[in-house]
Scaffold this motif. Structure first.
Motif, mmCIF file in Angstrom:
data_model
loop_
_atom_site.group_PDB
_atom_site.id
_atom_site.type_symbol
_atom_site.label_atom_id
_atom_site.label_comp_id
_atom_site.label_asym_id
_atom_site.label_seq_id
_atom_site.Cartn_x
_atom_site.Cartn_y
_atom_site.Cartn_z
ATOM 1 N N GLU A 1 0.746 -1.190 0.078
ATOM 2 C CA GLU A 1 0.001 0.111 -0.108
ATOM 3 C C GLU A 1 0.696 1.263 -0.074
ATOM 4 O OE1 GLU A 1 -4.232 -1.090 2.193
ATOM 5 O OE2 GLU A 1 -2.480 -0.683 3.455
ATOM 6 N N ALA A 2 2.175 1.199 0.775
ATOM 7 C CA ALA A 2 2.863 2.435 0.648
ATOM 8 C C ALA A 2 3.463 2.692 -0.620
ATOM 9 C CB ALA A 2 4.010 2.290 1.805
ATOM 10 N N SER A 3 3.841 1.383 -1.239
ATOM 11 C CA SER A 3 4.534 1.573 -2.495
ATOM 12 C C SER A 3 3.507 2.164 -3.682
ATOM 13 C CB SER A 3 4.934 0.094 -3.032
ATOM 14 O OG SER A 3 6.007 -0.359 -2.321
ATOM 15 N N SER A 4 2.021 1.775 -3.601
ATOM 16 C CA SER A 4 1.293 2.350 -4.405
ATOM 17 C C SER A 4 1.108 3.641 -4.191
ATOM 18 C CB SER A 4 -0.144 1.638 -4.230
ATOM 19 O OG SER A 4 -0.133 0.145 -4.435
ATOM 20 N N ARG A 5 1.000 4.276 -3.026
ATOM 21 C CA ARG A 5 0.734 5.441 -2.569
ATOM 22 C C ARG A 5 2.025 6.564 -3.071
ATOM 23 N NH1 ARG A 5 -1.004 3.602 2.473
ATOM 24 N NH2 ARG A 5 0.874 3.981 3.443
ATOM 25 N N ASN A 6 3.440 5.835 -2.890
ATOM 26 C CA ASN A 6 4.311 6.683 -3.416
ATOM 27 C C ASN A 6 4.388 6.516 -4.931
ATOM 28 O OD1 ASN A 6 5.421 6.990 -0.831
ATOM 29 N ND2 ASN A 6 6.640 5.174 -1.010
ATOM 30 N N GLN B 1 1.870 6.849 -6.700
ATOM 31 C CA GLN B 1 0.806 7.657 -7.508
ATOM 32 C C GLN B 1 1.315 9.156 -7.328
ATOM 33 O OE1 GLN B 1 -2.171 7.260 -8.544
ATOM 34 N NE2 GLN B 1 -1.941 4.954 -8.394
ATOM 35 N N ARG B 2 2.279 9.463 -6.862
ATOM 36 C CA ARG B 2 2.865 10.871 -6.971
ATOM 37 C C ARG B 2 3.705 10.908 -8.136
ATOM 38 N NH1 ARG B 2 6.009 10.650 -1.139
ATOM 39 N NH2 ARG B 2 4.110 10.211 0.360
ATOM 40 N N THR C 1 0.819 11.154 -11.006
ATOM 41 C CA THR C 1 -0.070 12.376 -11.121
ATOM 42 C C THR C 1 1.026 13.336 -11.895
ATOM 43 O OG1 THR C 1 -0.886 11.684 -8.968
ATOM 44 C CG2 THR C 1 -1.089 14.186 -9.512
ATOM 45 N N ASP D 1 -1.239 -2.084 -8.156
ATOM 46 C CA ASP D 1 -2.719 -2.225 -7.542
ATOM 47 C C ASP D 1 -3.149 -3.846 -7.279
ATOM 48 O OD1 ASP D 1 -5.154 -1.528 -6.608
ATOM 49 O OD2 ASP D 1 -5.752 -0.738 -8.306
ATOM 50 N N THR E 1 -1.239 -5.423 -4.494
ATOM 51 C CA THR E 1 -1.923 -4.974 -3.265
ATOM 52 C C THR E 1 -3.244 -5.769 -2.803
ATOM 53 O OG1 THR E 1 -0.988 -2.635 -3.612
ATOM 54 C CG2 THR E 1 -2.450 -3.120 -1.776
#
Length: 306
Positions: free
Chosen positions: A37-42, A44-45, A48, A252, A255
């Motif tokens: 989940e942390a890798s996916s959030r990173n 996304q930056r 974007t 994704d 995860t």
């Protein structure tokens, strides 16, 4: 009755060992889920930011072409002046990347992706000649091969937290096949991670890149110094953007896989505890019955001696 008690004790001991294993696997999957989940959030930056740049450059290029058209410079917009990844062309073949796991013990994770992908293929296509299949994960690859379906490219043995280098070959191959007109549109089929308890099947269109909103570019009051020019940069940036979309789907899906495995192992542990409780009750009843029978036999023997 003694043999029955021994057998129940063996079942209890065996089930306890199983519950210890599934409990450990649940904790491992939970740890992997947090990291994923942390890798996916990173990621996304990065996704974007590259989307902002691509949207701005694509909108600028299209606006220039439209201005030329309005000025009477041409009778129509020339597709050759616009990047092929942004153009919707007649669909002769459709490409699909199906993402599954390499291992089981993940509940209905693999079967959900495969079942809904097959339903989509059956609904949208009349023959196998209308699509090209690519598979990430052993479960999907083996299933489709067993059904006699040709796999144009497959990737197995992904790590629990895949890097772009691990998936570079299949991602670049997919983009190259689209560029070479092997297929005219590309979908990625996978389970989208909603939360630790649920996931959702998705078939997302990755190519052509058609989700760029020109009005979105106007919200960014940024000016870029472009070298050598916008077209050359877009030629390099668009394939990277398409690759990032596919890679993001893989993260994704991974995860969702960890979440599904954690939930499956938790369910297995809970079921094992329920079985242990039921066996314990059965053991106590059998033991009580054995003691009662022994007391009855002793009392009966004592009465016979009187």
């Amino acid at each position: 009755m003694a043999e029955s008690l021994i057998e129940i004790k063996r079942k209890i001991a065996s089930t306890k060992k199983t519950s210890q294993i599934t409990s450990a696997m649940q904790m491992v999957s939970g740890s992997k889920l947090n990291k994923s989940e942390a890798s996916s959030r990173n990621f996304q930056r990065y996704s974007t930011k590259i989307r902002e740049m691509v949207t701005h450059l694509a909108a600028t290029q299209l606006e220039t072409l439209e201005n030329d058209f309005a000025a009477g410079g041409s009778d129509d917009l020339n597709p050759d002046d616009y990047h092929s990844m942004l153009l919707t062309r007649p669909v002769k073949k459709t490409g699909y990347i199906v993402i599954t796991a390499d291992k089981g013990l993940a509940g209905g994770y693999n079967s959900s992706v495969i079942k809904q992908t097959l339903a989509m293929l059956s609904e949208d296509h009349e023959s196998d000649d209308e699509y090209v299949m690519m598979a990430i994960g052993s479960a999907g690859a083996e299933f489709f091969k067993t059904r006699g379906m040709t796999i144009a490219y497959e990737l197995r043995g992904l790590s629990d937290h895949p890097t772009f280098d691990e998936v570079r070959k299949i991602v670049k191959a997919a983009v190259q096949m689209y560029d070479n007109h092997v297929f005219d549109e590309l979908y990625v089929c996978y389970n989208h991670h909603v939360n630790s308890l649920s996931s959702q099947f998705r078939a997302e269109k990755m190519l052509p890149v058609s989700d760029l909103d020109s009005t979105e570019a106007k919200t960014y009051e940024l000016e870029y110094i472009l070298e050598p020019n916008a077209d050359a940069i877009l030629d390099k940036l668009l394939p990277q953007y398409a690759e990032s979309l596919i890679y993001g789907s893989i993260l994704d899906a991974k995860t969702a896989e960890h979440a599904a495995r954690m939930t499956a192992m938790k369910s297995a542990t809970d079921n094992a505890k329920t079985i242990i409780d039921d066996l314990t009750i059965s053991y106590n009843r059998a033991r009580q019955a054995a003691i009662t029978q022994e007391i009855t036999e002793i009392v009966g023997g004592a009465a016979a001696l009187e």
